[in-house]
Enzyme design. Structure first.
Site, PDB file in Angstrom:
ATOM      1  N   GLU A  14       0.805  -1.230   0.000  1.00  0.00           N
ATOM      2  CA  GLU A  14       0.000   0.000   0.000  1.00  0.00           C
ATOM      3  C   GLU A  14       0.836   1.278   0.000  1.00  0.00           C
ATOM      4  OE1 GLU A  14      -2.875  -0.578  -0.686  1.00  0.00           O
ATOM      5  OE2 GLU A  14      -3.135  -2.632  -0.017  1.00  0.00           O
ATOM      6  N   GLY A  15       1.866   1.288  -0.828  1.00  0.00           N
ATOM      7  CA  GLY A  15       2.804   2.407  -0.848  1.00  0.00           C
ATOM      8  C   GLY A  15       3.941   2.112   0.105  1.00  0.00           C
TER       9      GLY A  15
END
Length: 582
Positions: free
Chosen positions: A432-433
């Site tokens: 997620e990043g």
């Protein structure tokens, strides 16, 4: 592998006392919630996850999910465990009752999620991605799409995925090339390849709703031209959609979680919201997902700590100082082992407090009674989200690694189970990043919120805790005062670099700055924990042994872990020259 013990006393303390459940229950829609009810819910959830889900963790790792004739087959026991999970109603504890959820606040649902992740991280990822899909459709889908999808997703009968990444693009979402061609009936034909699709296929649910980022004809280049589409595995008539599961990744850990490469070959998709708004919609999915990924660091760290503690209480080796000559001591009697265990425990307490304070902030931002309250908490959550995601997952990796160290050489051997926790959690700083992206987000987007007012209000709250602590424990207030000074100094330095458009200097210090801010936030909440435990002891509330341990753990964090923040100042303020010179 030792059994998993749900940390119910810790959850009761942090949700009720530090995250202030009472203030959450006063929000719109939560009048039916009280601490006694919440504790009962968490106790029952803990029993369920310990007895039903935790036993699938090790076998799931050993067997893994497999691709058989183009479809994923999950490990033995997963179908039965997931069906029991649905029947018990745990899938939508914190989601609206109108969609089949339990109507609890997120801060309560997070307790259920933590125990699920501790019990079996790989299985829990399926429900985490479904949650992200629910958030996106609820916020941006049409009434017809909400009617079609939400009840099935909330109850867990269907699952959801996020199909963002492509082989050539990686984290650069704006480089994606997947196409969406409009049809006369209002649908779109989706074509392109997506990689790293967590739970992109499985045999647990009736259907899967893939949320796919793609480009419509004539769309703008980069992130501005991206749209979001819902692509079901099966249509309402039961027809299989036109995409193929090409392969599963062979991963370091989370072997039971099928990470798929998917080729969409003219698959029927339905536009979510408006065209070319997909990047904005993606962040609806990503923001809560990032908090949930942070919870993975806590959850797996908790399991690794319990595993290491049980080993240290049983493993005899060497003779501790003061022990009788000729005797062998348990390793927990050696100071260095106790230091490792206490470091694990103190970090976990700080991580748990930060996670649940942030989750309660989400509840306030969504259900606050006035605009000013909702705005304040929205900005606080925005500021804390990259810290929760990155700082908790980095600590989770460290805790799992320390757990191996406590086991000694046997920790590096798979049969003890300690290595699985490290292998499983190592993905979370990437999810997620990546944590580097979280640091960039913190420095470039979150610190400047409201011209710096968001971060200033956080520092003001820490100041207040310092004043309270100084009145009763000056020796503990001193390191928090110093760490707060480090936070202010580095924040002002970064703000100055941004004002002068010296972005390389600011970004060079972003990662150590996030580490500093996480360490400081942990210290702030450990101070609050110490104060609350001390107050409860004075008032003869609660278990005195538990509260005394809480104070001891908080003291250790404040005096021995928090000073790290001061040492990070030179790394934050060094500028880009040392990196450019390499």
């Amino acid at each position: 592998m030792p059994d998993y013990t749900p940390p119910l006393a810790d959850l009761e303390f942090v949700i009720g006392r530090i995250a202030d459940l009472a203030s959450v229950t006063e929000l719109n829609g939560f009048g039916h919630v009280d601490l006694e009810t919440v504790n009962g819910v968490l106790a029952e959830a803990g029993r369920f996850f310990a007895e039903v889900i935790a036993p699938t963790n090790l076998p799931g790792d050993q067997q893994g999910s497999r691709l058989v004739d183009g479809a994923v087959v999950t490990p033995d026991g997963f179908q039965e465990a997931y069906a029991t999970y649905l029947a018990a109603g745990w899938a939508g504890v914190h989601l609206p009752e109108e969609w089949g959820g339990g109507g609890m606040p997120l801060v309560v649902g997070m307790g259920v999620h933590e125990m699920f992740k501790s019990s079996n991280l790989a299985m829990s990822l399926c429900t985490m991605l479904t949650q992200a899909s629910i958030d996106a459709i609820a916020a941006h889908g049409s009434d017809e799409q909400r009617e079609r999808y939400l009840h099935k997703l909330v109850t867990g009968e269907w699952s959801g995925t996020m199909c963002l990444t492509e082989p050539h693009a990686g984290s650069d979402v704006g480089a994606l090339t997947t196409k969406a061609e409009p049809e006369s009936d209002g649908t779109y034909r989706i074509s392109g390849q997506k990689i790293f699709i967590t739970w992109g296929d499985q045999d647990l649910t009736e259907n899967i709703i893939h949320l796919v980022l793609a480009r419509t004809p004539g769309s703008a280049p980069g992130t501005k031209g991206i749209s979001l589409f819902g692509v079901p595995k099966f249509s309402e008539s039961g027809l299989r959609n036109s995409y193929e599961i090409v392969s599963l990744e062979h991963k370091l850990g989370i072997h039971a979680s099928p990470t798929c490469v998917i080729d969409f070959d003219g698959a029927v998709g339905h536009l979510i919201g408006e065209e070319q708004q997909g990047m904005r919609y993606m962040f609806t999915m990503m923001n809560i997902a990032r908090i949930e990924v942070g919870a993975e660091g806590l959850a797996v760290g908790e399991r690794a700590y319990q595993h290491a503690l049980a080993h240290a209480r049983e493993r005899p080796q060497g003779r501790a100082v003061g022990a009788e000559p000729g005797t062998t001591s348990l390793i927990i009697e050696h100071p260095d082992v106790r230091r490792m265990l206490l470091t694990m425990r103190a970090n976990l307490d700080a991580m748990r407090a930060l996670l649940y304070v942030t989750a309660a902030g989400v509840d306030h931002s969504r259900h606050g009674t006035d605009d000013a309250t909702r705005t304040f908490h929205s900005e606080r959550v925005a500021l804390l989200t990259p810290i929760v995601k990155a700082w908790l997952t980095d600590r989770g990796v460290e805790i799992a690694s320390t757990g191996i160290q406590v086991h000694g050489g046997m920790g590096y051997v798979e049969e003890t189970g300690a290595a699985q926790f490290f292998r499983d959690i190592r993905i979370s700083p990437i999810y997620e990043g990546t944590n580097g992206i979280q640091a960039i987000d913190l420095v470039l987007r979150k610190v400047p919120l409201s011209d710096g007012a968001a971060v200033a209000s956080l520092f003001a709250e820490i100041d207040e805790s310092v004043r309270w602590l100084a009145e009763v424990a000056a020796d503990l207030a001193a390191p928090l005062t110093a760490a707060l000074g480090a936070g202010r100094e580095t924040t002002e330095w970064l703000q100055g670099r941004l004002e002068e458009a010296e972005y390389d200097d600011a970004l060079a210090g972003a990662t150590p700055y996030l580490d500093l801010m996480g360490t400081l936030a942990g210290g702030w909440l450990m101070a609050r924990s110490w104060l609350e435990a001390d107050r409860m002891l004075e008032a003869d509330e609660g278990d005195p042994d538990f509260l005394t341990t809480k104070k001891a753990t908080a003291s250790f964090y404040l005096t021995q872990l928090l000073p790290k923040a001061n040492g990070l100042v030179p790394a934050v303020t060094a500028g880009s020259q040392p990196l450019a010179a390499f």
